[in-house]
Design an enzyme around this catalytic site. Structure first.
Site, mmCIF file in Angstrom:
data_model
loop_
_atom_site.group_PDB
_atom_site.id
_atom_site.type_symbol
_atom_site.label_atom_id
_atom_site.label_comp_id
_atom_site.label_asym_id
_atom_site.label_seq_id
_atom_site.Cartn_x
_atom_site.Cartn_y
_atom_site.Cartn_z
ATOM 1 N N CYS A 129 0.806 -1.229 0.000
ATOM 2 C CA CYS A 129 0.000 0.000 0.000
ATOM 3 C C CYS A 129 0.837 1.277 0.000
ATOM 4 O O CYS A 129 0.318 2.357 -0.264
ATOM 5 C CB CYS A 129 -0.956 -0.001 1.193
ATOM 6 S SG CYS A 129 -2.126 -1.382 1.185
ATOM 7 N N HIS B 188 -3.365 7.111 1.992
ATOM 8 C CA HIS B 188 -3.762 5.780 1.541
ATOM 9 C C HIS B 188 -5.154 5.470 2.064
ATOM 10 O O HIS B 188 -5.435 5.608 3.251
ATOM 11 C CB HIS B 188 -2.764 4.738 2.042
ATOM 12 C CG HIS B 188 -3.253 3.335 1.903
ATOM 13 N ND1 HIS B 188 -3.704 2.833 0.707
ATOM 14 C CD2 HIS B 188 -3.383 2.341 2.815
ATOM 15 C CE1 HIS B 188 -4.080 1.575 0.886
ATOM 16 N NE2 HIS B 188 -3.902 1.251 2.151
ATOM 17 N N ASN C 229 -10.130 -0.335 -0.451
ATOM 18 C CA ASN C 229 -8.675 -0.262 -0.400
ATOM 19 C C ASN C 229 -8.127 -0.859 -1.692
ATOM 20 O O ASN C 229 -8.195 -2.069 -1.910
ATOM 21 C CB ASN C 229 -8.167 -1.038 0.818
ATOM 22 C CG ASN C 229 -6.653 -0.991 0.966
ATOM 23 O OD1 ASN C 229 -5.937 -0.604 0.060
ATOM 24 N ND2 ASN C 229 -6.168 -1.410 2.125
#
Length: 335
Positions: free
Chosen positions: A129, A257, A287
């Site tokens: 990520c 993020h 996500n």
């Protein structure tokens, strides 16, 4: 400093005549198929209320069986090149991904070829990520060294391929997608200049976010990830603000993020950034791992939530464990 204490790598942009990476274009792509919380509730022991209250996610996009990470990356990359304009002559392609098309070779050369960029440097990086922020540092280095004049940086992941669809703790969290930016050589005072990048890692936390050798499915230690994500994203953001010479009040837009809404809000609160300056698209896309930040930047641009001259702060935490932050000024891009 003890051997167990993680080190952070910091790249700063001195106010001089040195070459600087300048954001010149942005693009995004998500697959058309949408999975709602109600869709998941019909298959798992969960509910829309349970998912929304814990993650802030309502929908996520997922690929069809014949769609690969490279397919999403090509579409996002093409959009970013169009955004940057006809004078953008890409000479390097950097792909941040944890779900490459093949274990070997890298996916970036295939993406470059599909975009008509055969012959340019092309390679993958994997920081999960945090991949896009790591990619910014890589692109910056290529440009500052003179190895490249114009870099296409793409974050793309198809996490639906490695998330157990029967696991109610992970299946609701992730979506598939890609986001991309074009970075050109420029000067530190140019609109779109990247001012500072901060990177860090701690391999002692490898089990927090992982796919173990021989396993098919991804595993996540949710509570521990939350604690470390908040701590590291906040620290990295503070450090990069210091390196850029910005105060928290200088930040016009915080684009972190998009792990879940709770993490976004907590990091914003810890930094002292007003909620109206924190951009979130996690409700609609979930996500998307390495695609998360560039996808959010593209969506924020499309929605007019980030404007020319805005000071933009980025921050991320991912597997490894890895983390990073970046500070840049938003350029004047056409919609």
């Amino acid at each position: 400093m003890s051997a167990s204490t993680p080190h952070a790598a910091t790249t700063t942009r001195p106010r001089s005549h040195q070459r600087t990476a300048v954001l010149a274009g942005v693009g995004a792509h998500v697959p058309p198929s949408i999975v709602t919380n109600e869709d998941l509730a019909s298959k798992l022991d969960t509910s829309d209320d349970w998912i929304t209250s814990r993650t802030g996610i309502s929908t996520r996009h997922v690929v069809e069986a014949d769609t690969a990470t490279s397919d999403l990356a090509v579409r996002a990359g093409a959009a970013a090149i169009t955004s940057a304009g006809p004078d953008s002559r890409i000479d390097a392609v950097v792909l941040a991904t944890s779900t490459p098309d093949r274990r070997c070779p890298a996916t970036a050369p295939a993406v470059a070829s599909a975009l008509g960029l055969s012959g340019v440097a092309a390679f993958d990086i994997d920081a999960v990520c945090s991949g896009f922020v790591y990619g910014l540092a890589v692109a910056e280095g290529l440009i500052a060294s003179g190895a490249a004049q114009c870099v296409l940086l793409i974050g793309a992941d198809v996490f639906s391929s490695i998330v157990d669809p029967t696991d109610r703790t992970t299946a609701p969290l992730f979506g598939d997608g890609a986001g991309a930016v074009v970075l050109k050589a420029g000067a530190p005072d140019d609109a779109g200049a990247l001012h500072a990048v901060e990177l860090g890692s701690d391999g002692a936390l490898v089990e927090l976010i992982t796919v173990r050798a021989g396993d098919r499915w991804f595993s996540l230690q949710g509570q521990a990830v939350y604690r470390h994500a908040v701590t590291r994203m906040t620290e990295a953001a503070r450090n990069v603000l210091k390196k850029a010479g910005w105060s928290v009040e200088d930040v016009d837009r915080f684009v972190a993020h998009q792990a879940n809404l709770r993490i976004l809000r907590t990091v914003g609160t810890e930094l002292g950034i007003d909620p109206d300056r924190v951009y979130a698209n996690v409700s609609a896309v979930g996500n998307t791992v390495a695609a998360s930040i560039p996808l959010a930047l593209a969506h924020a641009h499309e929605a007019g939530r980030v404007r020319a001259g805005d000071r933009v702060l980025l921050s991320a935490f991912g597997g490894g464990a890895t983390w990073g932050a970046a500070a840049l000024t938003w350029p004047d891009l056409a919609n």
